[in-house]
Every structure is written in C-alpha cells, then in structure tokens.
Scaffold this motif. Structure first.
Motif, PDB file in Angstrom:
ATOM      1  N   THR A   2       0.827  -1.207   0.000  1.00 36.40           N
ATOM      2  CA  THR A   2       0.000   0.000   0.000  1.00 36.40           C
ATOM      3  C   THR A   2       0.864   1.261   0.000  1.00 36.40           C
ATOM      4  O   THR A   2       0.508   2.260  -0.627  1.00 36.40           O
ATOM      5  N   ARG A   3       1.994   1.189   0.673  1.00 36.62           N
ATOM      6  CA  ARG A   3       2.864   2.373   0.671  1.00 36.62           C
ATOM      7  C   ARG A   3       3.420   2.615  -0.716  1.00 36.62           C
ATOM      8  O   ARG A   3       3.556   3.767  -1.149  1.00 36.62           O
ATOM      9  N   SER A   4       3.714   1.537  -1.419  1.00 33.99           N
ATOM     10  CA  SER A   4       4.239   1.729  -2.757  1.00 33.99           C
ATOM     11  C   SER A   4       3.146   2.271  -3.697  1.00 33.99           C
ATOM     12  O   SER A   4       3.372   3.203  -4.475  1.00 33.99           O
ATOM     13  N   PHE A   5       1.934   1.725  -3.600  1.00 38.09           N
ATOM     14  CA  PHE A   5       0.806   2.284  -4.377  1.00 38.09           C
ATOM     15  C   PHE A   5       0.658   3.773  -4.087  1.00 38.09           C
ATOM     16  O   PHE A   5       0.481   4.596  -4.989  1.00 38.09           O
ATOM     17  N   ASP A   6       0.722   4.099  -2.788  1.00 39.29           N
ATOM     18  CA  ASP A   6       0.476   5.481  -2.387  1.00 39.29           C
ATOM     19  C   ASP A   6       1.583   6.417  -2.879  1.00 39.29           C
ATOM     20  O   ASP A   6       1.306   7.538  -3.305  1.00 39.29           O
ATOM     21  N   ASP A   7       2.830   5.943  -2.846  1.00 40.26           N
ATOM     22  CA  ASP A   7       3.924   6.770  -3.371  1.00 40.26           C
ATOM     23  C   ASP A   7       3.714   7.058  -4.852  1.00 40.26           C
ATOM     24  O   ASP A   7       3.935   8.169  -5.324  1.00 40.26           O
ATOM     25  N   HIS A   8       3.289   6.019  -5.573  1.00 42.62           N
ATOM     26  CA  HIS A   8       3.067   6.218  -7.007  1.00 42.62           C
ATOM     27  C   HIS A   8       1.929   7.203  -7.259  1.00 42.62           C
ATOM     28  O   HIS A   8       1.989   8.036  -8.164  1.00 42.62           O
ATOM     29  N   ARG A   9       0.867   7.066  -6.456  1.00 46.71           N
ATOM     30  CA  ARG A   9      -0.258   7.998  -6.609  1.00 46.71           C
ATOM     31  C   ARG A   9       0.221   9.431  -6.397  1.00 46.71           C
ATOM     32  O   ARG A   9      -0.060  10.320  -7.179  1.00 46.71           O
ATOM     33  N   ARG A  10       1.002   9.613  -5.346  1.00 49.41           N
ATOM     34  CA  ARG A  10       1.494  10.939  -5.012  1.00 49.41           C
ATOM     35  C   ARG A  10       2.297  11.534  -6.168  1.00 49.41           C
ATOM     36  O   ARG A  10       2.076  12.672  -6.558  1.00 49.41           O
ATOM     37  N   SER A  11       3.195  10.728  -6.747  1.00 52.52           N
ATOM     38  CA  SER A  11       3.988  11.326  -7.832  1.00 52.52           C
ATOM     39  C   SER A  11       3.143  11.545  -9.079  1.00 52.52           C
ATOM     40  O   SER A  11       3.383  12.491  -9.818  1.00 52.52           O
ATOM     41  N   ALA A  12       2.137  10.705  -9.292  1.00 53.57           N
ATOM     42  CA  ALA A  12       1.287  10.905 -10.470  1.00 53.57           C
ATOM     43  C   ALA A  12       0.524  12.222 -10.387  1.00 53.57           C
ATOM     44  O   ALA A  12       0.259  12.866 -11.399  1.00 53.57           O
ATOM     45  N   PHE A  13       0.148  12.612  -9.178  1.00 54.15           N
ATOM     46  CA  PHE A  13      -0.616  13.850  -9.041  1.00 54.15           C
ATOM     47  C   PHE A  13       0.276  15.073  -8.847  1.00 54.15           C
ATOM     48  O   PHE A  13      -0.198  16.200  -8.863  1.00 54.15           O
ATOM     49  N   ALA A  14       1.595  14.807  -8.669  1.00 56.20           N
ATOM     50  CA  ALA A  14       2.489  15.916  -8.352  1.00 56.20           C
ATOM     51  C   ALA A  14       2.465  17.007  -9.418  1.00 56.20           C
ATOM     52  O   ALA A  14       2.488  18.188  -9.112  1.00 56.20           O
ATOM     53  N   GLU A  15       2.400  16.588 -10.690  1.00 53.85           N
ATOM     54  CA  GLU A  15       2.507  17.617 -11.729  1.00 53.85           C
ATOM     55  C   GLU A  15       1.135  18.114 -12.219  1.00 53.85           C
ATOM     56  O   GLU A  15       1.033  18.786 -13.219  1.00 53.85           O
ATOM     57  N   LEU A  16       0.077  17.749 -11.467  1.00 54.07           N
ATOM     58  CA  LEU A  16      -1.269  18.137 -11.904  1.00 54.07           C
ATOM     59  C   LEU A  16      -1.932  19.027 -10.877  1.00 54.07           C
ATOM     60  O   LEU A  16      -1.540  19.053  -9.725  1.00 54.07           O
ATOM     61  N   ASP A  17      -2.993  19.687 -11.295  1.00 51.12           N
ATOM     62  CA  ASP A  17      -3.819  20.392 -10.326  1.00 51.12           C
ATOM     63  C   ASP A  17      -4.853  19.392  -9.804  1.00 51.12           C
ATOM     64  O   ASP A  17      -5.976  19.301 -10.294  1.00 51.12           O
ATOM     65  N   GLY A  18      -4.401  18.600  -8.854  1.00 50.23           N
ATOM     66  CA  GLY A  18      -5.229  17.520  -8.330  1.00 50.23           C
ATOM     67  C   GLY A  18      -6.536  18.004  -7.734  1.00 50.23           C
ATOM     68  O   GLY A  18      -7.574  17.365  -7.864  1.00 50.23           O
ATOM     69  N   GLU A  19      -6.498  19.166  -7.086  1.00 50.07           N
ATOM     70  CA  GLU A  19      -7.710  19.668  -6.435  1.00 50.07           C
ATOM     71  C   GLU A  19      -8.777  20.004  -7.465  1.00 50.07           C
ATOM     72  O   GLU A  19      -9.955  19.704  -7.279  1.00 50.07           O
ATOM     73  N   ALA A  20      -8.369  20.599  -8.564  1.00 49.54           N
ATOM     74  CA  ALA A  20      -9.336  20.947  -9.602  1.00 49.54           C
ATOM     75  C   ALA A  20      -9.930  19.680 -10.212  1.00 49.54           C
ATOM     76  O   ALA A  20     -11.131  19.594 -10.474  1.00 49.54           O
ATOM     77  N   LEU A  21      -9.063  18.695 -10.429  1.00 44.32           N
ATOM     78  CA  LEU A  21      -9.538  17.429 -10.990  1.00 44.32           C
ATOM     79  C   LEU A  21     -10.564  16.764 -10.068  1.00 44.32           C
ATOM     80  O   LEU A  21     -11.570  16.225 -10.518  1.00 44.32           O
ATOM     81  N   ARG A  22     -10.263  16.800  -8.775  1.00 43.74           N
ATOM     82  CA  ARG A  22     -11.168  16.165  -7.819  1.00 43.74           C
ATOM     83  C   ARG A  22     -12.502  16.910  -7.754  1.00 43.74           C
ATOM     84  O   ARG A  22     -13.556  16.289  -7.670  1.00 43.74           O
ATOM     85  N   ASP A  23     -12.437  18.230  -7.806  1.00 46.31           N
ATOM     86  CA  ASP A  23     -13.696  19.000  -7.827  1.00 46.31           C
ATOM     87  C   ASP A  23     -14.546  18.568  -9.009  1.00 46.31           C
ATOM     88  O   ASP A  23     -15.742  18.344  -8.902  1.00 46.31           O
ATOM     89  N   TRP A  24     -13.887  18.480 -10.149  1.00 49.29           N
ATOM     90  CA  TRP A  24     -14.607  18.146 -11.367  1.00 49.29           C
ATOM     91  C   TRP A  24     -15.181  16.725 -11.280  1.00 49.29           C
ATOM     92  O   TRP A  24     -16.358  16.495 -11.578  1.00 49.29           O
ATOM     93  N   ALA A  25     -14.352  15.778 -10.843  1.00 50.93           N
ATOM     94  CA  ALA A  25     -14.795  14.377 -10.771  1.00 50.93           C
ATOM     95  C   ALA A  25     -15.958  14.221  -9.797  1.00 50.93           C
ATOM     96  O   ALA A  25     -16.928  13.504 -10.067  1.00 50.93           O
ATOM     97  N   GLU A  26     -15.874  14.923  -8.681  1.00 49.07           N
ATOM     98  CA  GLU A  26     -16.966  14.873  -7.712  1.00 49.07           C
ATOM     99  C   GLU A  26     -18.252  15.398  -8.356  1.00 49.07           C
ATOM    100  O   GLU A  26     -19.324  14.789  -8.231  1.00 49.07           O
ATOM    101  N   GLY A  27     -18.118  16.502  -9.077  1.00 49.56           N
ATOM    102  CA  GLY A  27     -19.293  17.115  -9.697  1.00 49.56           C
ATOM    103  C   GLY A  27     -19.955  16.189 -10.707  1.00 49.56           C
ATOM    104  O   GLY A  27     -21.179  16.019 -10.705  1.00 49.56           O
ATOM    105  N   VAL A  28     -19.141  15.569 -11.552  1.00 51.10           N
ATOM    106  CA  VAL A  28     -19.707  14.697 -12.586  1.00 51.10           C
ATOM    107  C   VAL A  28     -20.416  13.504 -11.948  1.00 51.10           C
ATOM    108  O   VAL A  28     -21.539  13.143 -12.321  1.00 51.10           O
TER     109      VAL A  28
END
Ligand code: SF4
Lengths: 234, 464
Positions: free
Chosen positions: B30-56
């Motif tokens: 799980t720590r390895s999954f989580d590290d990968h998730r973290r780096s995948a979102f590092a270069e994105l505006d994760g908050e905006a994406l989450r707002d949008w995904a929640e809305g849809v």
C-alpha cells in the motif's frame, strides 16, 4: 492581549505541568492568560463515538463557559479542531470556533511570533503531527517552525504524519490494531532523544506503548518544549 | 458474499497474531501504491480534478434514472441484451438461465468486485461450470479459496514467498521462481482456458450513457481476452458506474488509474460497445453481450440523504492504501468484499448496519482517506453518521453508552468533573487495570501516569 486557556480533560489530568508551561509561555509573550474555572471536556470522546446528544451538551457547556473569551487557546490540536471545525456542526453557529486556536497556531498566526528563543540548541527532536491538527486545522508549519527557531534539529521521520493509533474509543475497542499502528510509528523513528507532539492523546498512546515495550524514549508536549525554547535552559 | 463483519475485532486480532506477514506485505504494497499515486498527481492540479470528478459523479447519481435508460437504449441499439437485477438473487437467476440455454461448461472471469459481492463463483460452480479467475491476483486467491483483500490488488496480503510456495505446490513451479516465471505458469493454464471457455464474465469500471460504452481498465490483458474470446460475454455493472458523456470517460480513466496505481492510464483500456461475431456484424468479439445492471442495495443507499455520497466511489483503492488501520490487517479483517475506509462507509449502506455494525468504528478518524479520494467522498463524515446511527439503534455496547452518558454528565458539572480528575491520581493501579476501558487499554500498553496535582489545582496555587 487576553486569552482564555482551555486545557481540556487530558491536559488537566495528564499534562498539568505542560498546561502550566503553556501559561508561562503565553505570559512571556505579553499575553494575559485567564482560566475559566467551569471548563471541562470539549466533548470529543462523545462525538467520536457517535453520541451526538452528549457531545452537543458538552459543546454547549463549553460555549457558555468561554462565551466572554477574546481568544481561546488550547494546548491540544484535536480539541482545537473540535472547537474550530466540529462545534459549528454541533451548535449551528461559529462564534466560538473563529476565536479558538491551537497553541502554536495562535503564537505564529495571531501573535505573529516566529522565534521564541534558543533554548533548544543542540536538541534532536522528532515531531509527531496529530491528525486533527494536521488535516482539520491545517497546522503543519507552525510547530516545526517554532521548534527549529529554538535551535532544535527536527529529524526527518517518514511516518511523522501517520496516525499514532489512539482514536479515543478505537484504542480500546481494537487494541491490537491500535498498538500495531503505534508500533509502526515507533519502529520507523530515527535516532532522536525526544518525541514532541501537540496532542496529549497521541503522547499517551505512544508513550504507553513504548513503556510497555521497554523502549527508552522521552515524550514531551509541544507546550513544554516551546517553553523550554523560550526560557533558554531545560 | 457472506458478511462476517460483526467479528471485525476478532478477525483483526487473529490476523495480527497468527499471520504477522500479512501486516508487512500489506504495508509495503500500500505504501508503494500510495507513493506512485502521489507522484502521479504531483505535476497536476489535483484539487481541480477532484472537484470536477466529484461534480460529474454527483450529477450522474442524482439523474441516474435518465442516464441508465439512455445507456440501456444505446446498448440495445447495438444488439446487446440488457438485464436489470435488483438483488444478488436476480443476478443468479439471469446467469443460471444463460448457463442452461447456452450450455456453458467453462467460464473465464475478469476481476470484478461486484461479482464477489453477489457471489458469482459459488453460483456457477453449483451449476457445474468450471470457473477460471484470469487476473493474476484473483487467480492466486482462487487457488487459496480466499476472498479478495484489496479492491485493486486482491492478493495484496500475500508475499512473493507465499506465492512461490503456493505455485510450487499446485502448479509445480520452482520454489524460487521469479515473478515472471510465476506469471508465465499461470498464463500457460489461463491461455487454454480462454480458448476453451464459452462464457466470459467481467465487471465494468464505467458505463457511458451517451454511447452505451462499457469501459474496463487493467494491466494484464486478461480482461480484454475474457471479454472478446468466449462466445458469450456477461458484464456485471453496478448502476452507480454511470457517466453521462464519452468526454467524461477520458478524464475518469486517468483519474482512476492515477489514484489506483499512479499510472497515467492503465496498460489496457477496453471500451465495449456491443457484441461482435455474426450477430453484431463485426468479425471479432463475442456473439452475445449481456449487460446486467445491478442494484443490490444501491438505490436504497442513494435515497439516504446522509450517506449516499459513498456511491461516487470509483474503486481506486487510494483510501485503503493510505489508511493506517487497513495497513495493519489488510482487507480480510473487515469480513466483506469492500474493506478499508470505503468498505466501512459503503457496506452498511449496501448490506445493513446491523450486519456490518462495527465497521464504521474500525477507524481512528485520522482523515487521511478524505484527502486522497478522487471523488471527494467525505469518509470521516460518513463514519460519524454511521456511528451515530449505531448508537441510536442500540448496536454499540452498553458499557460505552453508560460511560459516555456519565462523562457528559460530569463534563456539565464542573465540580464533579474536578473531583473525578483528582480521583484518577489516587486510584491504585490494581483497580485501574480492572476498569472496563482501561482493562483493554492495558492489553499491549502501560497504564498512563496520572500523578500529581491537576492543572486546576496548579492554577489555584498560582503559576510563576
Ligand atoms: S472511496 Fe474514494 S479513494 Fe476510496 S476507493 Fe472509492 S474512489 Fe477510491
């Protein structure tokens, strides 16, 4: 400036000296400290265990006791989060919430003080971020900044933001999971002489587990450590 | 799947005591999954994406009837059969009829949590159908006869050594076979199964209303084969999986993959529009496509104004990966197909609070899950909601209830409170250890020290 100190039930009973250090620290920063005697528990144990009417009653009591306070300062991250973030939900109003702060948050954000003194020179400390201070209050930089400015070295701890496993009733309902969580924290701890935290609950959990395992570690409240920074000698 | 959640505490204790390797395997993975998730979102505006995904997702859920009917029409236009299953029994009936009519002897299955939820394997086996799980993790737990312990990685609780031993015993591989060799051994068996199977069963990550497309994300390629090689393909899709437009899909594929494994997008994405073969007018693909839209408690949960948000879940597993409670035991402690934070808030809604009762309490309320959920499910808030209901319905222990009643009484009577706080210091340890909550505290912990004066006493004496 005048603040009302809310020491919380754990601070009153288990961290009485630390709470007194919070008073000393605030006074040394020219803050007038008052202690409304009617204060008890913020209601978090009831709220977390699903006892809404009881939690509400305790919140109302606290609100009544602290109604005249200009600022309320708590030497506890999770109780500060209770007042700031949960009371509006329980009470339907924010009046107390917007005036309540965790100690380090108050010192940095409200007093604008970023350095206390160099009383921690040469100390190697590990800082445990309590979950509610971190995720509900968004307090992360403030305690670290004050400790560093006191001359302490904060050792990098990969698990410094992971839960210690306390969680109130959770710790006694599933003690094996709770202590396994504490072990994960303790087993990843780098060489440090003292573990510091703003939360009495977390300190009780980690210290009780460490003592049970016979680990020789010192646990200290943020309030006492900051007072040490201010005062200049241990 | 049978529900064993009431035993959560007992199961958790047994896992930690009897199979300590599970804690290590789960924490590492799980720590390895989580590290990968973290780096995948590092270069994105994760908050905006989450707002949008929640809305849809919220929009889709609050207009579910309309979008489901739209999806049904699109699918039927392309020659798919659409079935509506209100309960797990309905799914069983639909599958049983299909097995009889088509004379199914062998089925290959793609990983699907919903198929675990409604118990597809026991049903098919009872009908005399040989079932092959084709996802490597699922294949491992099928050999072991265990339920999945993670939404994304069903065999996350097994170490490489565990699998080496299992495969060596069951498939005759070397005891030190590499992961590639192990996968190769499974592949050899599964390749034949794919070719011989007359039925392929899959789930569905998303169902697009606009086009009637079923989208599936995977890394091994087995889903693609399960859904294209056998004569008949059955896709079990939870009704909450709907997305309004095809344009939504591309972003959801990315958000889900990044949240699950940190990949930009899964290695294989299959988008299924209808049957192929002779009936669909396409040279390839199954002759028949059956889409089973499964409710199984979802409509009831959707109508619950305080708990419905759990239905936004895209089953990425990010909340499990970051959860310090889940990390200690893995999913089997939770006693149901959905474990970890999402399991604790969706299982009471899908099954019932009575049957899954302690799950909402299987959390320290640290709040880490809420920070990573790509569709912003307020998990801690939902945990509180279910806890309040458990107390109201009298499911919690009497001692805890009386304790909270007593404590709140003391806390509204400062002199009584003061007296209790002072009394704690003079209580002999021998007695403390026997008190209900402290007794459990001392299982693995020393008694906390409550010595000396309280702060109140110090204050009265004056602080200099
Ligand atoms: S609740 Fe959120 S984080 Fe957890 S599996 Fe579902 S979508 Fe992922």
């Amino acid at each position: 400036m005048k603040v009302s100190l809310f020491v919380t039930c754990i601070g009153d009973r288990f961290y009485a000296e630390a709470s007194a250090d919070a008073v000393r620290l605030l006074r040394s920063l020219d803050v007038e400290v008052d202690f409304p005697m009617g204060q008890t528990c913020c209601g978090q144990p009831a709220w977390n265990s699903g006892h809404l009417p009881e939690a509400r009653r305790m919140a109302e009591h606290t609100l009544a006791v602290l109604k005249d306070a200009e600022y309320v300062v708590l030497p506890s991250g999770s109780c500060a989060a209770m007042l700031r973030c949960t009371y509006p939900h329980l009470l339907g109003r924010r009046e107390l919430s917007d005036r309540s702060y965790e100690l380090a948050q108050f010192i940095v954000d409200i007093l604008g003080v970023h350095e206390l003194g160099r009383g921690l020179e040469g100390r190697r400390l590990a800082y445990h971020h309590g979950c509610h201070a971190l995720r509900e209050l968004g307090v992360r930089e403030q305690p670290e900044q004050l400790l560093r400015s006191g001359g302490a070295e904060l050792v990098p701890w990969e698990m410094d933001q992971e839960c210690c496993g306390f969680g109130g009733l959770f710790s006694v309902k599933t003690p094996e999971v709770s202590t396994a969580m504490a072990d994960r924290k303790l087993d990843t701890l780098p060489a440090a002489e003292t573990i510091v935290s703003a939360d009495g609950g977390c300190l009780l959990q980690l210290e009780s587990r460490a003592r049970y395992r016979g680990l020789n570690l010192e646990f200290r409240s943020l309030a006492s450590t900051l007072w040490e920074a201010r005062r200049g000698s241990p | 799947m049978e529900v064993h959640s009431r035993d959560y505490a007992k199961r958790a204790r047994a896992i930690l005591r009897d199979t300590p390797g599970v804690r290590e395997a789960v924490t590492a993975a799980t720590r390895s999954f989580d590290d990968h998730r973290r780096s995948a979102f590092a270069e994105l505006d994760g908050e905006a994406l989450r707002d949008w995904a929640e809305g849809v997702k919220s929009h889709a859920l609050t207009h579910l009837d309309r979008y489901l009917e739209q999806a049904e029409s699109r699918l039927m236009e392309r020659g798919a059969h659409v079935h509506w299953a209100e309960t797990a029994e309905d799914v069983h009936r639909i599958l049983r009829e299909l097995v009889e009519r088509e004379g199914v002897r062998r089925a290959v299955k793609a990983k699907s949590m919903l198929s675990e939820e409604v118990g597809v394997n026991p049903l098919l086996e009872a009908e005399g159908v040989e079932v092959f799980e084709t996802d490597l993790g699922e294949y491992i737990i099928q050999l072991l006869g265990e339920p999945p312990s993670h939404i994304v990685g069903p065999a996350i609780h097994r170490s490489l050594e565990d699998t080496q031993a299992l495969f060596s015993e069951r498939l005759g591989t070397a005891t030190d076979a590499s992961p590639e060799e192990l996968a190769g051994a499974a592949r050899g068996i599964l390749r034949e199964a794919f070719l011989a199977a007359d039925l392929g069963i899959s789930g569905g990550n998303f169902l697009v209303a606009e086009t009637g497309s079923i989208a599936l994300i995977e890394n091994e390629g087995n889903i693609r084969m399960s859904t294209s090689l056998p004569r008949v393909h059955v896709a079990l899709v939870g009704i909450e999986k709907i997305l309004p437009r095809l344009a939504d899909l591309s972003t959801f594929l990315q958000v889900t993959s990044k949240s699950a494994t940190g990949q930009p997008v899964g290695t294989f994405v299959s988008i299924i529009q209808g049957p192929g073969g002779s009936r669909g007018g396409e040279p390839d693909g199954p002759e028949e496509l059956h889409v089973v839209l499964v409710d199984n408690g979802r409509t009831r949960l959707l109508a619950d104004p305080e708990a419905w948000e759990a239905l936004r879940c895209v089953r990425c597993g990010a909340c499990l990966n970051i959860c310090p409670v889940y990390r200690q035991t893995g999913g089997h402690a939770y006693g149901y197909v959905y474990s970890g934070p999402i399991g604790a808030v969706i299982s009471p809604g899908l099954v019932s609070l009575e049957e899954t009762f302690p799950l909402p309490f299987a959390s320290s309320l640290c709040g880490a899950c809420a920070e990573v959920c790509p569709v912003r499910i307020p998990i801690p808030h939902l945990l509180h909601t279910w806890r309040e209901r458990a107390v109201e319905q009298g499911l919690t222990e009497g001692t805890a209830r009386s304790l909270m009643k007593g404590w709140s009484r003391a806390a509204t009577h400062p002199r009584l409170f003061d007296w209790i706080e002072r009394a704690m210091a003079v209580l002999p340890d021998g007695i403390s250890r026997r008190l209900p909550m402290l007794r459990d505290w001392t299982r693995g912990r020393s008694l906390p020290r409550a010595t000396g004066p309280t702060f109140r006493e110090i204050w009265k004496d004056g602080i200099e």
